[in-house]
Design an enzyme around this catalytic site. Structure first.
Site: not given
Length: 243
Positions: A203, A219
């Site tokens: 992301h 992440c």
């Protein structure tokens, strides 16, 4: 008497001519530059003016503070802040900017390979080439590896922190929201690519200065510009190898 009156009229004419000339010169003189708020002219630059760990106040809070400040203080802030943001921008290591590189791995073109040791993401291309991006990866204790498929793609994704993250951060005195709508304030940034059935994603980020470091809870972070580029190049079903 007539001579005195003529003299007065002449003096008035000279003053009027001078005033006209002055106004004409003012009309064509260089005017001072117009200061445009960075909020309106370069919203992404706002992200670069804050060190990690500092939460940027909402726009409403910023406006309230400016209205309460003295005019001189407001002017000083308007001049100093853009320079500070530019200094932060210059600190981003150019090695983490996107570039084409040679790649001799066994993966097929179209595969994403994430090197969590060097903090690079490679999108494998044909003819021994790859497109390389800098990324932020899991901090100590949050490292992981494995192979997954991209199962979803979202534009300006919402963020729902896992309960375990909320509890962990609360123990440190940092309280996370249970939900945050997508947008420039959202830590997931402009795009998100969801990996398998895990809670991990590739992301964007509103903290671009963290790219190149071990900074996340697992992440994979990218600059917003870069995750938008990657988003357009890959599809749901793309294989992602994290090594």
């Amino acid at each position: 008497m007539k001579t005195a009156f003529t003299f007065v009229l002449g003096a008035a004419a000279v003053l009027a001519a001078g005033a006209t000339t002055s106004f004409a010169n003012d009309r064509y003189a260089d005017m001072p530059p117009v200061m445009v708020s960075p909020d309106l002219s370069a919203p992404w630059v706002l992200q670069l003016g804050h060190a990690p760990g500092i939460v940027r106040p909402t726009r409403q809070a910023t406006q309230q503070r400016l209205f309460q400040a003295q005019p001189g203080q407001q002017s000083t802030a308007a001049v100093q802040r853009p320079a500070k943001r530019m200094a932060m921008r210059l600190q981003i290591n150019p090695i983490y900017l996107p570039q084409e590189v040679a790649y001799d791995g066994p993966q097929k073109p179209g595969t994403i390979v994430i090197d969590t040791h060097q903090n690079f993401l490679f999108l494998i291309e044909k003819n021994g080439k790859a497109r390389r991006y800098g990324v932020g990866t899991g901090k100590p204790g949050f490292e992981w590896s494995g192979t997954h498929k991209i199962t979803d793609k979202k534009v300006w994704p919402d963020w729902r922190p896992p309960a375990v993250m909320i509890k962990r951060e609360a123990a440190k005195g940092r309280y996370l929201p249970t939900y945050l709508a997508g947008g420039i304030e959202n830590p997931l940034g402009a795009r998100a690519l969801y990996l398998g059935t895990t809670e991990y994603r590739i992301h964007g980020t509103n903290q671009p200065w963290t790219i190149g470091g071990a900074v996340s809870s697992g992440c994979i972070r990218m600059r917003n510009e870069d995750v938008v580029d990657l988003y357009e190049r890959v599809k749901v079903g793309t294989t992602v190898e994290v090594i």
